[in-house]
Design a protein around this motif. Sequence first.
Motif, short mmCIF file in Angstrom:
data_model
loop_
_atom_site.label_atom_id
_atom_site.label_comp_id
_atom_site.label_asym_id
_atom_site.label_seq_id
_atom_site.Cartn_x
_atom_site.Cartn_y
_atom_site.Cartn_z
N SER A 172 -44.92 -35.02 41.82
CA SER A 172 -44.12 -34.66 40.65
C SER A 172 -43.57 -33.23 40.79
CB SER A 172 -44.97 -34.81 39.39
OG SER A 172 -44.25 -34.38 38.26
N SER A 178 -42.48 -39.05 38.43
CA SER A 178 -42.27 -38.72 37.02
C SER A 178 -43.22 -37.61 36.57
CB SER A 178 -42.49 -39.97 36.17
OG SER A 178 -43.75 -40.53 36.47
N SER A 179 -42.81 -36.87 35.55
CA SER A 179 -43.64 -35.76 35.07
C SER A 179 -44.79 -36.31 34.23
CB SER A 179 -42.80 -34.78 34.26
OG SER A 179 -42.42 -35.39 33.06
#
Lengths: 301, 301
Positions: A172, A178-179
């Motif tokens: 990330s 994805s965060s």
Amino acid sequence: MGENQLSNTQLYIGIDGGGSKCRATIYNQALKPLGTGVAGRANPLHGLEQTFQSIQQSTELALKDAGLPIETCNELVAGLGLAGVNVGHFYQQIAQWQHPFKAMYLTTDLHTACIGAHNGEDGAVIITGTGSCGYSHVGEHSISLGGHGFALGDKGSGAWLGLKAAEHVLLSLDGFASSTSLTDKLLSHFNVDNAMGIVDNLAGKSSSIYAQLARYVLASANEGDAVAIAIVTEGAEYISALARKLFEINPSRFSMIGGLAEPLLPWLDEDVASKVSPSLSPPEFGACLYAQKQFNAAIAG
Amino acid sequence: MGENQLSNTQLYIGIDGGGSKCRATIYNQALKPLGTGVAGRANPLHGLEQTFQSIQQSTELALKDAGLPIETCNELVAGLGLAGVNVGHFYQQIAQWQHPFKAMYLTTDLHTACIGAHNGEDGAVIITGTGSCGYSHVGEHSISLGGHGFALGDKGSGAWLGLKAAEHVLLSLDGFASSTSLTDKLLSHFNVDNAMGIVDNLAGKSSSIYAQLARYVLASANEGDAVAIAIVTEGAEYISALARKLFEINPSRFSMIGGLAEPLLPWLDEDVASKVSPSLSPPEFGACLYAQKQFNAAIAG
């Protein structure tokens, strides 16, 4: 003194050695605990010398706690339940140790945990602490599953949860995934502000260091973080599947042991969660029961 | 002799140290290679002592190959490209080494590989050997990505392919994952017949041992095995994404280096695969160019 009298005063020590710590408890002939000692990890995978040291140190602390002189060590009949000795060459190396006890009986931490959890009766256990594995024992049948060790297996364990979290956070931070709220938690845990700071703290580290990150994964999952939920769900699905395999020989009781047992419970499938019974005695008591049985058989033998 | 004359006869050694081996080549002032030596791995993550030993051994072999006496060592200006020194404390420990050279200039293996691949000009590289990482250098800008090391990252590398294969095979043997042709290949590679036999051979082992399994994953994938295809595809997708990040600063050339570069090529996305140019010179030549530039700047000082 005749042999019976000797046996009536026999002392036992049950030792449970794992990836994070080694716990030893001394019991009298009536299996009443006299004293306990805790030392560092005792997993041969992390080094034989450290394993022997941890066993000796926990033994000395237990003797001290029991108010017994240190020379009593060579009167103790020891039961040793050790992580890692399901690997053949580690079993041999530990079994060949010039141990300080009167007699030593060695088996896996899984086996002694199962004996302890069901007070010597048949049953099944899953251990989810630093690592994960399952064991089931019914009559002549036993099943031992998982426990392949950090990075290779041990899905659903603390170290596995931590590793998955670190992997995802690094991807990330590099912009490949994805965060997640885990990023801030891991950065602040290590008191760093970028990916290399995390790598710096984790590269080459042992499973217990990764297992320290598990609580963040569980916290983030309980707060609704999608990445953490995916990691915990994957781990819990494996633990549920592991339990179903253990149930195939119809164990009368089933317990979950280890630091992750309780936090993972709400994530397990209902058919598995509903079968969990409390563990009756600790693994070191299982190790003591194992040693007593083997020792009595040897004397009778 | 004036300083210019000294400089005209200056000898260089370029050293490329990674998770599997350490390669050193001696060059004269005109950058003509005089001799090469190869020793064991030189990754500080696997131990500083071993790293220093491998550097010294490869240097001695290179001196011998060049027909130079061993005492020439302290006349060499050394360029060192080492895996692992992107981790701060490892960089410091290596930089503080009481090295046997006239001067030593240290940077990452990624940096020297990039310098070598484009003969000192700007460009980008991805290394996929035992580990995986990417580096891009254009003017004042540089990007360094990945290289987080075995188990934590290094997706698409040899060790990662091997680890994913071993993980899946162990789950499959325990009955938790679909069957795959990789199972027979790994069992026969280790000459064992069950899961614990595989664990016995892999538990606690270094990345280079896992990387030896990569060829089976590639072979199974090319034979159409669904599990192997999924592993190789996931790895190749990461490598393609890594390349696109490196392209963001518009490097004029892009090369792929390492044992996995060629076999992975057909699995990369077309927009990435079409941009791959051959590497012009080996990493140790890049290390030599780096050392020469730093040394000349220090003299000009």
